[in-house]
Design an enzyme around this catalytic site. Structure first.
Site, PDB file in Angstrom:
ATOM      1  NE  ARG A  66      36.339  50.817 -72.511  1.00  0.00           N
ATOM      2  CZ  ARG A  66      38.100  50.261 -72.208  1.00  0.00           C
ATOM      3  NH1 ARG A  66      38.800  49.828 -70.696  1.00  0.00           N
ATOM      4  NH2 ARG A  66      38.963  50.439 -72.546  1.00  0.00           N
ATOM      5  CD  GLU A  72      45.514  50.076 -64.184  1.00  0.00           C
ATOM      6  OE1 GLU A  72      44.080  50.163 -64.757  1.00  0.00           O
ATOM      7  OE2 GLU A  72      46.094  50.085 -64.722  1.00  0.00           O
ATOM      8  CG  ASP A  73      41.594  47.997 -65.715  1.00  0.00           C
ATOM      9  OD1 ASP A  73      42.554  48.227 -65.338  1.00  0.00           O
ATOM     10  OD2 ASP A  73      41.498  47.718 -66.712  1.00  0.00           O
ATOM     11  CG  ASP A 126      48.360  40.796 -68.273  1.00  0.00           C
ATOM     12  OD1 ASP A 126      47.888  39.701 -67.322  1.00  0.00           O
ATOM     13  OD2 ASP A 126      48.463  41.127 -69.252  1.00  0.00           O
ATOM     14  N   GLY A 132      39.676  51.995 -67.857  1.00  0.00           N
ATOM     15  CA  GLY A 132      38.890  50.317 -67.000  1.00  0.00           C
ATOM     16  C   GLY A 132      38.906  51.147 -65.844  1.00  0.00           C
ATOM     17  CE  LYS A 149      43.819  38.377 -66.788  1.00  0.00           C
ATOM     18  NZ  LYS A 149      44.841  38.781 -68.031  1.00  0.00           N
ATOM     19  CG  PHE A 190      40.620  39.005 -72.149  1.00  0.00           C
ATOM     20  CD1 PHE A 190      42.233  39.828 -72.375  1.00  0.00           C
ATOM     21  CD2 PHE A 190      39.817  39.197 -72.730  1.00  0.00           C
ATOM     22  CE1 PHE A 190      42.117  40.477 -72.955  1.00  0.00           C
ATOM     23  CE2 PHE A 190      39.930  40.878 -73.456  1.00  0.00           C
ATOM     24  CZ  PHE A 190      40.228  41.624 -73.345  1.00  0.00           C
TER      25      PHE A 190
HETATM   26  P1  5GP Z   1      49.920  45.385 -67.537  1.00  0.00           P
HETATM   27  O1  5GP Z   1      50.829  46.298 -68.156  1.00  0.00           O
HETATM   28  O2  5GP Z   1      49.696  44.840 -65.407  1.00  0.00           O
HETATM   29  O3  5GP Z   1      50.481  43.712 -68.768  1.00  0.00           O
HETATM   30  O4  5GP Z   1      48.496  45.559 -68.080  1.00  0.00           O
HETATM   31  C1  5GP Z   1      47.188  46.484 -67.585  1.00  0.00           C
HETATM   32  C2  5GP Z   1      46.386  46.228 -68.739  1.00  0.00           C
HETATM   33  O5  5GP Z   1      46.415  45.707 -69.540  1.00  0.00           O
HETATM   34  C3  5GP Z   1      45.108  46.910 -67.587  1.00  0.00           C
HETATM   35  O6  5GP Z   1      44.650  48.328 -67.804  1.00  0.00           O
HETATM   36  C4  5GP Z   1      44.136  46.429 -68.765  1.00  0.00           C
HETATM   37  O7  5GP Z   1      43.964  47.441 -69.823  1.00  0.00           O
HETATM   38  C5  5GP Z   1      44.766  45.363 -69.804  1.00  0.00           C
HETATM   39  N1  5GP Z   1      44.491  43.964 -69.276  1.00  0.00           N
HETATM   40  C6  5GP Z   1      45.297  42.868 -69.122  1.00  0.00           C
HETATM   41  N2  5GP Z   1      44.565  41.762 -68.241  1.00  0.00           N
HETATM   42  C7  5GP Z   1      43.219  41.789 -69.168  1.00  0.00           C
HETATM   43  C8  5GP Z   1      42.488  41.476 -69.260  1.00  0.00           C
HETATM   44  O8  5GP Z   1      42.059  40.272 -69.095  1.00  0.00           O
HETATM   45  N3  5GP Z   1      41.790  41.845 -69.628  1.00  0.00           N
HETATM   46  C9  5GP Z   1      41.659  42.870 -69.899  1.00  0.00           C
HETATM   47  N4  5GP Z   1      39.660  43.268 -70.442  1.00  0.00           N
HETATM   48  N5  5GP Z   1      41.809  44.301 -69.946  1.00  0.00           N
HETATM   49  C10 5GP Z   1      43.410  43.370 -69.804  1.00  0.00           C
HETATM   50 MG    MG Z   2      44.220  49.580 -68.048  1.00  0.00          MG
END
Ligand code: 5GP
Ligand code: MG
Length: 179
Positions: free
Chosen positions: A165, A99-100, A103, A45, A131, A152
């Site tokens: 992507r 990081e992308d 969440d 990402g 987020k 999302f």
């Molecule tokens: P976390 O561990 O912070 O919950 O998740 C991070 C990862 O979940 C991100 O690197 C991404 O790959 C995925 N992710 C979380 N939210 C989204 C979203 O809205 N869209 C997409 N495509 N991936 C997400």
């Molecule tokens: Mg990711």
């Protein structure tokens, strides 16, 4: 605009402009400390964001990639599996983790923990998107491109089933794409 996209949340122009600002801010911060970070991108990402950001990081940085995945569907929340590890040692090295999106925050929390365990002198995080409403662990990025609502999102590195992507903007898919 791609036919599957319902709306654009962040345009390509906005992303490029923000990367310029972030690049300048990050450079200033590291110069103040007289340090040069190793830039570490999380696959897949972060790739478009890292590529744009490093153009505006006017320092002699090197970058590496890691691929991690969280153990989905298990109770071991927060744990990550390392699919591809770094090629170089981070012992005593300040790391800038790219990081992308943040969440729940679990991925970044675990990767930070891992990098510190490997001896990184410091781990800072820059994330294209944030987020904040979804956070379940107490973690914040040091640098954030854009805050996005609890939807999302896809594009600029973010996928849905590995697709989208390569879109040059961040957007939301039409409802029928999830059926
Ligand atoms: P976390 O561990 O912070 O919950 O998740 C991070 C990862 O979940 C991100 O690197 C991404 O790959 C995925 N992710 C979380 N939210 C989204 C979203 O809205 N869209 C997409 N495509 N991936 C997400
Ligand atoms: Mg990711």
């Amino acid at each position: 605009m791609h036919k599957d996209v319902k709306k654009i949340l962040v345009s390509e122009e906005e992303i490029i402009q923000r990367c310029k600002e972030l690049g300048e801010e990050i450079k200033k911060d590291y110069e103040k400390k007289n340090e040069l970070p190793l830039v570490v991108g999380l696959l897949k990402g972060s790739v478009p964001f890292l590529a744009e950001l490093v153009k505006h990081l006017d320092m002699d940085i090197c970058y590496e990639f890691m691929d991690v995945s969280s153990y989905e569907g298990t109770e071991s929340i927060g744990d990550v599996k390392v699919n591809l590890d770094l090629r170089s040692s981070v012992k005593g090295v300040p790391v800038l983790l790219v990081e992308d999106i943040i969440d729940t925050g679990r991925t970044v929390q675990e990767v930070k923990r891992l990098l510190k365990h490997k001896g990184a002198s410091e781990v800072r995080v820059v994330s294209l998107l944030d987020k904040p409403d979804r956070r379940v662990v107490d973690i914040e990025a040091d640098y954030v491109g854009f805050k996005v609502p609890n939807e999302f999102v896809i594009g600029f590195g973010l996928d849905y089933n590995q697709k989208y992507r390569n879109l040059p903007y961040v957007g939301v898919l039409k409802d029928e794409c999830y059926q």
